[in-house]
Write an enzyme that holds these catalytic residues in place. Structure first.
Site, PDB file in Angstrom:
ATOM      1  N   ARG A  35     -10.853   9.089  -5.194  1.00 44.59           N
ATOM      2  CA  ARG A  35     -10.366   8.985  -6.577  1.00 44.59           C
ATOM      3  C   ARG A  35     -11.102   9.931  -7.525  1.00 44.59           C
ATOM      4  O   ARG A  35     -10.533  10.390  -8.514  1.00 44.59           O
ATOM      5  CB  ARG A  35     -10.487   7.539  -7.074  1.00 44.59           C
ATOM      6  CG  ARG A  35      -9.447   6.668  -6.430  1.00 44.59           C
ATOM      7  CD  ARG A  35      -9.561   5.240  -6.839  1.00 44.59           C
ATOM      8  NE  ARG A  35      -8.398   4.506  -6.395  1.00 44.59           N
ATOM      9  CZ  ARG A  35      -8.322   3.190  -6.343  1.00 44.59           C
ATOM     10  NH1 ARG A  35      -9.350   2.447  -6.705  1.00 44.59           N
ATOM     11  NH2 ARG A  35      -7.217   2.606  -5.934  1.00 44.59           N
ATOM     12  N   LYS A 197       6.753  -8.281   4.582  1.00 47.84           N
ATOM     13  CA  LYS A 197       7.791  -9.203   4.111  1.00 47.84           C
ATOM     14  C   LYS A 197       8.914  -8.537   3.336  1.00 47.84           C
ATOM     15  O   LYS A 197       8.681  -7.596   2.573  1.00 47.84           O
ATOM     16  CB  LYS A 197       7.148 -10.235   3.189  1.00 47.84           C
ATOM     17  CG  LYS A 197       6.211 -11.163   3.914  1.00 47.84           C
ATOM     18  CD  LYS A 197       5.611 -12.132   2.939  1.00 47.84           C
ATOM     19  CE  LYS A 197       4.823 -13.207   3.666  1.00 47.84           C
ATOM     20  NZ  LYS A 197       4.190 -14.118   2.727  1.00 47.84           N
ATOM     21  N   GLY A 353       0.011   1.035  -0.939  1.00 48.26           N
ATOM     22  CA  GLY A 353      -0.814   0.200  -0.067  1.00 48.26           C
ATOM     23  C   GLY A 353      -1.030   0.667   1.358  1.00 48.26           C
ATOM     24  O   GLY A 353      -1.634   1.712   1.597  1.00 48.26           O
ATOM     25  N   GLY A 376      -0.202  -0.486  -6.620  1.00 49.59           N
ATOM     26  CA  GLY A 376       0.689  -1.271  -7.475  1.00 49.59           C
ATOM     27  C   GLY A 376       1.537  -0.394  -8.386  1.00 49.59           C
ATOM     28  O   GLY A 376       2.724  -0.650  -8.598  1.00 49.59           O
TER      29      GLY A 376
HETATM   30  P1  AMP Z   1       2.734  -4.611   3.240  1.00 49.32           P
HETATM   31  O1  AMP Z   1       1.484  -4.810   2.438  1.00 49.32           O
HETATM   32  O2  AMP Z   1       3.851  -5.509   2.848  1.00 49.32           O
HETATM   33  O3  AMP Z   1       3.133  -3.152   3.305  1.00 49.32           O
HETATM   34  O4  AMP Z   1       2.384  -5.101   4.701  1.00 49.32           O
HETATM   35  C1  AMP Z   1       1.479  -4.440   5.522  1.00 49.32           C
HETATM   36  C2  AMP Z   1       1.091  -5.364   6.621  1.00 49.32           C
HETATM   37  O5  AMP Z   1       2.210  -5.694   7.389  1.00 49.32           O
HETATM   38  C3  AMP Z   1       0.080  -4.733   7.579  1.00 49.32           C
HETATM   39  O6  AMP Z   1      -1.133  -5.411   7.471  1.00 49.32           O
HETATM   40  C4  AMP Z   1       0.708  -4.945   8.949  1.00 49.32           C
HETATM   41  O7  AMP Z   1      -0.196  -5.407   9.917  1.00 49.32           O
HETATM   42  C5  AMP Z   1       1.760  -6.004   8.680  1.00 49.32           C
HETATM   43  N1  AMP Z   1       2.848  -5.964   9.672  1.00 49.32           N
HETATM   44  C6  AMP Z   1       3.555  -4.902  10.056  1.00 49.32           C
HETATM   45  N2  AMP Z   1       4.421  -5.224  11.032  1.00 49.32           N
HETATM   46  C7  AMP Z   1       4.265  -6.543  11.281  1.00 49.32           C
HETATM   47  C8  AMP Z   1       4.853  -7.455  12.193  1.00 49.32           C
HETATM   48  N3  AMP Z   1       5.808  -7.071  13.036  1.00 49.32           N
HETATM   49  N4  AMP Z   1       4.436  -8.729  12.172  1.00 49.32           N
HETATM   50  C9  AMP Z   1       3.465  -9.124  11.311  1.00 49.32           C
HETATM   51  N5  AMP Z   1       2.871  -8.311  10.427  1.00 49.32           N
HETATM   52  C10 AMP Z   1       3.253  -7.034  10.407  1.00 49.32           C
END
Ligand code: AMP
Length: 395
Positions: A35, A197, A353, A376
Site C-alpha cells: 500500500r 457464497k 478480497g 470492499g
Molecule cells: P469470498 O470471500 O466470497 O470470495 O470467498 C473466498 C473463500 O471461498 C475462500 O476462502 C475459499 O476457500 C472459499 N471457497 C472457494 N470454493 C469453495 C468451495 N467449493 N467450498 C467451500 N469454500 C470455498
C-alpha cells in the site's frame, strides 16, 4: 475527472489521503508495504513538481489513542519506500501539526498521526474535516481502500477545497480500470465470480448481468446453482434460501443474452481437509458424504476456451478452496488462462478480497492488467454503487 495532471504543485502543499493501513508484526515492523508502494507515484509526482506532501492515513481500528496503532511505527518503512526522509507529527490536528506544516519546505514530506485516534474521523465530523483541511492548498485523495467510507478525511473534507481537489494516480487508475471493464469495455466481456457464497456476490451479478457477455461461476456458490437445477451436491456448501435466486439469475441471464458457465466437473473430498480422500466427478453427481472443493479438469478446459476468446476480463473470487494445495488447481489454471488471454491483448482486472490474495500467492500479479488495492471499495464499485470518496472529488 480531475487528476494530478491538472495541477502544478510548485510551492503548493498537497494534503494527501493515503491508505497506509499496512500489516505490522509483533515487533511493529511493516510486513507488507504494497500500500505504501502504491501511493509512491502520487507523492513523487508532487515532489518533482516542486511541492510538499502532508500524508494522512488510518491504521487498524484503534479505540481512541492506542500506541500499537501509531503511524510512527511505519515512518522508517515509508522513508525507505519513497527514498525521501519522512517527518512524523504526533497528532493529525492542533498546534503541533500547524507548526510542522508551516515549517514544511518544497520537496519535504510530513506524515500525520493516525486519523482514527479521533472518533470524528469515522463519524465524518465536519468540524474535524475542516481542521484537517487547513494543512493543504490542494486535497488529493489516493486511498481507494477507504473510498467507500464517508469519513472526515476521505469524503467530508473535500467540500473545503472547492476546485483544489483531485484524485491521486492510484485512485485514478482504480476508477479507470473499473470503467474499462464495466462501461467502456471491448467485447466479449467475461466476469468470473468465485468465492464462497451467492449471497455475497448477488449485488455484483445484478449490476453486471446486462453489461457482460459471459459469467463464469466457480467456488462454493456453484452448488447453490447446481442444486437449484436439480443436481446432487452431496455435502457441498449450499445456501438453501438462495435456490430461487439462483434460478432467477439464470433466467435473467438468458433474457440478456449473457451466457452463464457453470463448472461441469468437481474435485470432491470426504472431509474439509488438504489430506482428505479426493475424486473427480460431474458437478451434479456428488455422492452423500462428499463435498466439492475445486473445479475439475474438464471445467478448467471449458473456462480457458471462454477466456481465450475474451477481450475484457473481470476476476472476483477463487474457483476452489485455494488455501489448500489439493484444491488450488482450478484457481491456478484459471489464473494461467487469464494471463494467456492478457498476453494476447485482453484487459484483465482482478479485484476484491481473496482473488487478489490468490493472484499474489500464485505469482499472477504481473501477468494481469490490473490488480485492485481495495477489497470492499472494489466490491461496492462492481455493485454499481457511487463511492463517497470518489463522489466528493467529482462534485
Ligand atoms: P469470498 O470471500 O466470497 O470470495 O470467498 C473466498 C473463500 O471461498 C475462500 O476462502 C475459499 O476457500 C472459499 N471457497 C472457494 N470454493 C469453495 C468451495 N467449493 N467450498 C467451500 N469454500 C470455498
Amino acid at each position: 475527472m480531475k487528476t494530478l495532471n491538472d495541477f502544478n504543485f510548485e510551492n503548493k502543499k498537497a494534503l494527501i489521503r493515503v491508505d497506509f493501513n499496512v500489516p505490522l508484526n509483533d515487533a511493529f515492523e511493516v510486513t507488507d508495504a504494497t500500500r505504501i508502494e502504491a501511493a509512491k507515484p502520487t507523492i513523487i509526482k508532487i515532489l518533482e513538481d516542486g511541492g510538499s506532501c502532508i500524508l494522512m492515513s488510518h491504521l487498524g481500528r484503534p479505540k481512541g489513542v492506542e500506541d500499537q496503532f501509531s503511524l510512527r511505527h511505519i515512518v522508517e518503512k515509508v522513508t525507505e519506500v519513497l527514498g525521501v526522509r519522512v517527518t512524523f507529527v504526533e497528532d493529525c490536528v492542533g498546534d503541533k501539526v500547524a507548526e510542522a506544516v508551516s515549517n514544511l519546505k518544497q520537496g519535504e514530506i510530513l506524515l500525520l498521526e493516525n486519523l482514527r485516534f479521533y472518533g470524528e474521523e469515522k463519524s465524518g465530523d465536519t468540524a474535524f474535516a475542516e481542521q484537517l483541511s487547513k494543512w493543504g492548498d490542494v486535497y488529493v485523495n489516493d486511498a481507494f481502500g477507504t473510498a467507500h467510507r464517508a469519513h472526515a478525511s476521505t469524503a467530508v473534507i473535500a467540500q473545503f477545497f472547492e476546485n483544489d481537489k483531485c484524485f491521486g494516480s492510484l485512485l485514478a487508475q482504480e476508477i479507470e480500470s473499473i470503467d474499462k471493464v464495466l462501461n467502456n469495455s471491448e467485447k466479449p466481456v467475461t466476469a468470473i465470480l468465485g468465492g464462497a457464497k451467492v449471497s455475497s456476490k448477488i449485488g455484483i451479478v445484478e449490476n453486471i448481468i446486462e453489461k457482460v457477455d459471459h459469467i463464469i461461476i466457480g467456488g462454493g456458490m456453484t452448488f447453490t446453482f447446481v442444486k437449484a437445477l436439480g443436481g446432487k451436491i452431496g455435502n457441498s456448501l449450499v445456501e438453501d434460501d438462495k435456490l430461487d435466486l439462483a434460478l432467477e439469475i439464470l433466467e435473467k441471464a438468458k433474457q440478456n443474452n449473457t451466457q452463464i458457465h457453470l463448472p461441469v466437473d468437481a474435485v470432491i473430498a470426504d472431509a474439509f481437509s488438504n489430506d482428505a480422500n479426493t475424486q473427480t466427478v460431474d458437478t451434479n453427481e456428488i455422492p452423500e458424504g462428499w463435498m466439492g472443493l475445486d473445479v475439475g479438469p474438464k471445467t478448467s478446459e471449458k473456462f480457458a476456451e471462454v477466456l481465450a476468446a475474451s477481450k475484457t476480463i473481470l476476476w472476483n473470487g477463487p474457483l476452489g478452496v485455494f488455501e489448500m494445495d489439493s484444491f488450488s488447481k482450478g484457481t491456478t489454471e484459471l489464473g494461467n488462462a487469464i494471463a494467456e488471454s492478457t498476453k494476447n491483448g485482453a484487459f484483465s482486472l482482478v479485484g476484491g478480497g481473496d482473488s487478489v490474495a490468490a493472484v499474489k500467492q500464485f505469482g499472477f500479479a504481473d501477468k494481469v492488467s490490473y490488480v485492485s488495492t481495495g477489497g470492499g471499495a472494489m466490491l461496492e464499485s462492481l455493485e454499481g454503487k457511487v463511492l463517497p470518496g470518489i463522489d466528493a472529488i467529482l462534485n
